[in-house]
Design a protein around this motif. Structure first.
Motif, PDB file in Angstrom:
ATOM      1  N   ALA A 171       0.815  -1.218   0.000  1.00 28.03           N
ATOM      2  CA  ALA A 171       0.000   0.000   0.000  1.00 28.03           C
ATOM      3  C   ALA A 171       0.847   1.266   0.000  1.00 28.03           C
ATOM      4  O   ALA A 171       0.331   2.353  -0.300  1.00 28.03           O
ATOM      5  N   LYS A 172       2.139   1.139   0.326  1.00 21.53           N
ATOM      6  CA  LYS A 172       3.020   2.310   0.300  1.00 21.53           C
ATOM      7  C   LYS A 172       3.391   2.708  -1.120  1.00 21.53           C
ATOM      8  O   LYS A 172       3.864   3.823  -1.363  1.00 21.53           O
ATOM      9  N   THR A 227      -3.267   2.351  -4.843  1.00 23.05           N
ATOM     10  CA  THR A 227      -2.008   1.765  -4.390  1.00 23.05           C
ATOM     11  C   THR A 227      -1.422   0.812  -5.423  1.00 23.05           C
ATOM     12  O   THR A 227      -2.123   0.254  -6.259  1.00 23.05           O
TER      13      THR A 227
END
Length: 644
Positions: A428-429, A436
């Motif tokens: 998700a980063k 994402t």
């Protein structure tokens, strides 16, 4: 042209609106005991039926087998299939007449499908098609047909020759293709798509395209050497709930077009002891989209591993891959990979000595864009015509065979191994807020280096089009571009610096869709693009609901009026109104998929279309627009404006 005609009422079926003849005898199932069926054909049909919970699902595979045996689906061929399947010939005929790849009339043994859809047409497909017709005119063994998008826009213009994709082609190649077919030689071996490397030259991060061209990656041995199925092992060592939580934490949105969070969709399936299904939508038919084709061809085990992870997370025990019929080469590769996985215990009972048990069947379609719509796909998989269903109920509650069903596309499921390796939070980063991860983007049309590219969501669109895909050709500028396949509202050169992610494109009035960018430069007219688009959707409409069936045809006719010099600027208002009446009023989004881009072209390029109307009227001798009496005031007692 296509083998499936369209009739005046808009349906693919002749006489569907005629009254039933009650004097005709009822349809009967042919007696297998008295119906001669070739031994291999009978065996193949029986094997196909054994793969499904309901024998009707074998209808399309069985018809493919019969067509291969007889050359076409003759009444004799259909009767043979009906006898083995224990269904009526009428049922099979209703299925066969829906799909472009199933032919119910005699045809030559060699098929040459020339793609004439938007990405190929921008690169000269119509001229190629005409040259191919001329080259094959004297050869009774070559069947040349204009075909809608074949999912190979990176080699536009292209053709499928007996299932072998070749391109980019020039009109001069038409004669060579016919000569190669006559001589029984491989067709244009240097231009075969199966030999083409992935064009992606980006710096990453690459989760799906990491060393995608490594020799043998499509085999289990090479895939495992690179760490394949370790993500599945990791998932199986945790609970189903924890695996689902990882998918939820990744916030991966579906890569097939709708962009709905995959983890949330999986969580909608009811819990409990019941048969649940997973369907991988590999019917990649959106014009401009060809990313799933590359994944299935070069890294099929990533898809299989992703399916296994999804089955574990959502307690699913039956899985299907519905692949478009035109992807014959990729389907063969998937079949081989599935067989390897079964033999290695990665599919079947107690996978890797765990509590996961699931089956996996590859189902080949037969050519119908509407089957990319999830409920149309389900009907097709059940052995019916690919007509969309009314929702609700939604597939998660009542889908395949009326059971809870999770439907995701190839790229989405193929990403799950990477998510499990990294962890949902780390994945998700990557990307942008609410968008994402990485995204495969297919770029085609008027660019110098068309192909598939893996980018982080949020990358500037200009960087994708001009940096990765090489930009427009010298002396040309971007006129318009579709950011998410042919169904996305168009954007202009002023929008090139938009971030390529779901929310940014939505705020700009378009959508990321399937992740297919089609670039149109200033050598083409908006009318040309709009006509090609509208004709495609009119052809692919299943005809089930009025707004789509009538609206797509009306739009084609109104665009033809402009070209013929019969239109006035009021026609643009009428055409825009028709698009507004289509959007949101159809059983599925096929009608919207035409109305949104056509409506956006009218809005953004009205001056050009008005100039085209003026020029066409002058060419046709219809007179100056100043001489035209505005229709609304021509007769105040005339009633409503005519539609036609």
């Amino acid at each position: 042209m296509s083998s499936v005609p369209r009739f005046e009422h808009g349906s693919r079926v002749p006489g569907w609106d005629d009254a039933v003849d009650l004097t005709k005898p009822p349809a009967v199932v042919p007696d297998l005991a008295t119906t001669p069926v070739p031994k291999e054909l009978r065996r193949g049909i029986v094997e196909a039926m054994q793969k499904y919970p309901d024998r009707h699902s074998a209808a399309i595979p069985a018809l493919h087998l019969a067509q291969r045996e007889h050359g076409w689906l003759s009444p004799v061929a259909i009767t043979q299939v009906a006898a083995v399947m224990d269904v009526t010939p009428a049922y099979l005929t209703s299925v066969a007449t829906f799909y472009d790849m199933l032919v119910t009339h005699p045809k030559p043994r060699n098929d040459v499908f020339v793609c004439t859809n938007i990405s190929c047409s921008l690169r000269g497909a119509d001229e190629l098609y005409e040259a191919m017709l001329v080259a094959a005119a004297e050869d009774p063994n070559v069947d040349v047909r204009s075909f809608e998008c074949l999912g190979a826009c990176d080699i536009a213009p292209m053709a499928s020759v007996n299932g072998e994709y070749v391109g980019p082609l020039e009109p001069a190649d038409a004669g060579t293709i016919v000569d190669d077919l006559r001589a029984g030689r491989p067709v244009l071996p240097d231009k075969q798509l199966s030999r083409r490397p992935c064009v992606d030259t980006g710096s990453g991060p690459h989760l799906l395209f990491d060393n995608i061209d490594e020799p043998g990656l499509n085999t289990l041995a090479v895939y495992r050497r690179r760490g394949g199925y370790e993500a599945l092992t990791k998932a199986l060592l945790t609970s189903r709930e924890d695996t689902l939580n990882q998918l939820m934490a990744s916030n991966i949105r579906g890569r097939g077009g709708a962009g709905f969070p995959m983890g949330r969709k999986a969580s909608f399936l009811p819990k409990g002891d019941m048969v649940k299904y997973l369907v991988c939508n590999a019917d990649e038919s959106e014009p401009g989209t060809f990313k799933d084709r590359e994944l299935m061809q070069k890294n099929p085990h990533a898809l299989i591993e992703g399916i296994a992870i999804a089955c574990w997370a959502a307690q699913i025990d039956r899985a299907f891959i519905y692949i478009r019929g035109e992807y014959d080469f990729q389907a063969d590769i998937l079949d081989a990979a599935i067989a390897e996985a079964y033999e290695a215990g990665l599919i079947g009972e107690r996978v890797l000595d765990s509590e996961l048990s699931f089956s996996l069947v590859l189902h080949r379609g037969a050519g119908a864009y509407i089957c990319g719509e999830e409920t149309g796909l389900l009907d097709s998989l059940e052995g019916k015509r690919g007509n969309p269903r009314l929702k609700p109920p939604f597939p998660a509650i009542e889908g395949l065979y009326d059971g809870p069903t999770l439907i995701n596309n190839v790229e989405t499921l193929g990403t799950l191994p990477a998510i499990m390796r990294m962890g949902g939070g780390e994945y998700a980063k990557l990307g942008a807020e609410n968008s994402t991860g990485t995204k495969l983007v297919s770029v085609s049309g008027d660019v110098q280096r068309p192909g598939n590219f893996e980018v982080e969501l949020g990358t500037p669109s200009r960087e994708i089009i001009f940096g990765l895909a090489g930009g427009t050709f010298p002396g040309r500028e971007v006129k318009l571009w579709f950011p998410g396949g042919s169904s996305a509202p168009v954007l202009t050169a002023d929008d090139l610096d938009l971030a390529y992610d779901f929310d940014t494109l939505a705020k700009a009035g378009s959508m990321l869709g399937s992740g297919a960018i089609i670039v149109v430069d200033d050598s083409h007219t908006v009318l040309e693009v709009a006509q090609k688009l509208a004709k495609f959707y009119a052809h692919e409409s299943c005809g089930k609901c009025v707004p789509c069936r009538e609206g797509t045809n009306w739009t084609v006719k109104m665009l033809q009026r402009i070209e013929a010099g019969e239109a006035t600027p009021m026609d643009l208002d009428l055409m825009a109104s028709v698009q507004e009446q289509i959007i949101g009023n159809c059983l599925c989004v096929l009608g919207d998929a035409m109305a949104m881009p056509v409506g956006s072209m009218i809005e953004k390029f009205r001056p050009e279309l008005e100039a085209e109307i003026e020029a066409a009227r002058e060419r046709s001798g219809a007179g100056e627009l100043e001489d035209v009496i505005p229709l609304p005031v021509a007769d105040e007692h005339a009633g409503p404006l005519p539609v036609h």
